[in-house]
Design a protein around this motif. Structure first.
Motif, short mmCIF file in Angstrom:
data_model
loop_
_atom_site.label_atom_id
_atom_site.label_comp_id
_atom_site.label_asym_id
_atom_site.label_seq_id
_atom_site.Cartn_x
_atom_site.Cartn_y
_atom_site.Cartn_z
N TYR A 46 0.85 -1.19 0.00
CA TYR A 46 0.00 0.00 0.00
C TYR A 46 0.89 1.24 0.00
O TYR A 46 2.10 1.16 0.20
N THR A 48 1.37 5.31 1.59
CA THR A 48 0.99 6.07 2.77
C THR A 48 1.80 7.36 2.84
O THR A 48 2.79 7.53 2.11
N THR A 292 -9.85 1.02 0.04
CA THR A 292 -9.54 2.10 0.97
C THR A 292 -10.83 2.61 1.57
O THR A 292 -11.75 3.01 0.85
N ASP A 294 -12.22 5.53 3.34
CA ASP A 294 -11.91 6.94 3.57
C ASP A 294 -12.94 7.50 4.55
O ASP A 294 -14.12 7.61 4.24
N ARG A 299 -7.59 7.21 6.56
CA ARG A 299 -7.84 6.29 5.46
C ARG A 299 -7.19 4.98 5.82
O ARG A 299 -6.01 4.94 6.15
N SER A 300 -7.95 3.90 5.76
CA SER A 300 -7.43 2.61 6.18
C SER A 300 -7.80 1.55 5.15
O SER A 300 -8.60 1.77 4.25
N LEU A 301 -7.16 0.36 5.28
CA LEU A 301 -7.41 -0.74 4.38
C LEU A 301 -8.45 -1.67 4.97
O LEU A 301 -8.28 -2.18 6.09
N TYR A 321 -3.68 4.64 4.98
CA TYR A 321 -3.38 3.49 4.13
C TYR A 321 -4.22 3.64 2.86
O TYR A 321 -5.44 3.75 2.94
N THR A 322 -3.60 3.63 1.69
CA THR A 322 -4.34 3.72 0.44
C THR A 322 -3.75 2.77 -0.60
O THR A 322 -2.63 2.28 -0.45
#
Length: 330
Positions: A46, A48, A292, A294, A299-301, A321-322
């Motif tokens: 990912y 970041t 992702t 949002d 922003r996380s997985l 995390y994107t």
């Protein structure tokens, strides 16, 4: 050049230090399920913004082992990772260097190399995607000179990994261009989204497919749906995409949909209230979709069952995390 993916992370980098709201488990439209991947040693790559800079990291699906990948760049940084089919290499695009080129990194040796030469009027390559056999990489190439509207040409290209030879797939002067190409499982087609200006001052987009030789382009979704960042399922039956991808209309909600490659069977997979679901990618076995999530403060997985259902959180949500993508071939 409009480095959308980089700006999408940087625009909320300051928020990465703020803890987000607690996640509801088991109830409500924004609920999440317990993470089922404890002990799984696959990697999720990912991008970041962390410690004052952007980069590409790896993390196990249970959130452990989080670390940055060293691409050996003396200047600039790496973004937008994509795995080789055997899971041993990562292709990334570079930022803050000229020209912005694609780098391939071998995780077994720790060595990196530039994939394709980019000499003027080429000013940068972007958004790499390995073909199913690993022999080719699809990407976006920018050409100068620049004017008030950006580069003169932003087109879809394919390059050979072994030789560095490249060929043009699309001809798109004016740069209302293709974004985020992804291959069909048999390597015969690409899917991507095309953006164009919208009346509200932002951008609208639609999902397309095209043969890998540049013929038979087809639009799968209406521009009114604002679909983008598509990915092909490993069995070839579906294309998943997000509505209102980051960078088009950031004040709108984003949901995940899937559609047949012939443009039929449109299905909405998510119905969130406080989460924008963007940047979906199928896991190699096709059972999950990594995306992702949002939210206002981070922003996380997350991962969603491929046919829809209750998602799980893959990585700590107090950081950014994107563009998550699950390691194949492991």
């Amino acid at each position: 050049m409009r480095p959308r993916a980089s700006l999408a992370v940087a625009s909320t980098a300051i928020l990465s230090v703020i803890a987000g709201p607690a996640l509801a488990v088991g109830v409500g439209p924004d609920a999440v399920a317990p993470n089922p991947f404890a002990g799984n040693q696959d990697w999720v790559a990912y991008q970041t913004f962390r410690d004052g800079r952007e980069g590409v990291y790896l993390v196990h699906p249970d959130g452990s082992g989080d670390h940055e990948v060293d691409f050996g760049l003396e200047e600039g940084y790496a973004l937008l990772p994509d795995w080789s089919p055997d899971g041993t290499r990562l292709a990334v695009t570079t930022r803050n260097r000229f020209p912005e080129t694609l780098i391939e990194h071998d995780l077994t040796t720790g060595e990196s190399r530039e994939l394709f030469g980019c000499d003027w009027p080429c000013v940068g390559d972007d958004e790499p995607a390995y073909s199913p056999d690993g022999r080719s990489v699809a990407f976006i190439r920018y050409f100068g000179p620049f004017d008030d509207n950006g580069p003169a040409d932003c087109s879809l290209w394919v390059g050979e990994v072994a030789t560095g030879a490249v060929r043009r797939v699309s001809d798109n002067e004016g740069c209302d261009r293709e974004y985020f190409p992804r291959w069909s499982p048999d390597g015969s087609h690409l899917t991507y989204h095309r953006e164009r200006p919208a009346a509200n001052g932002w951008w609208t987009s639609a999902v397309f497919t095209v043969r890998a030789d540049g013929t038979d382009e087809r639009r799968l979704t209406d521009f009114a749906l604002v679909g983008g960042t598509p990915d092909w399922s490993p069995d070839g039956r579906w294309i998943v995409f997000s509505t209102h991808p980051l960078g088009t209309s950031p004040d709108r909600n984003s949901e995940l949909f899937r559609i047949r490659p012939d443009g039929t069977g449109l299905q909405q997979l998510t119905h969130f209230r406080s989460v924008r679901a963007v940047q979906p990618r199928y896991t190699p076995d096709g059972r999950w979709i990594v995306f992702t999530a949002d939210r206002p403060r981070h922003r996380s997985l997350w991962a969603l069952p491929a046919a829809g259902g209750t998602p799980v959180v893959l990585a700590r949500h107090e950081r950014i995390y994107t563009h998550g993508t699950w390691q194949p071939g492991s």
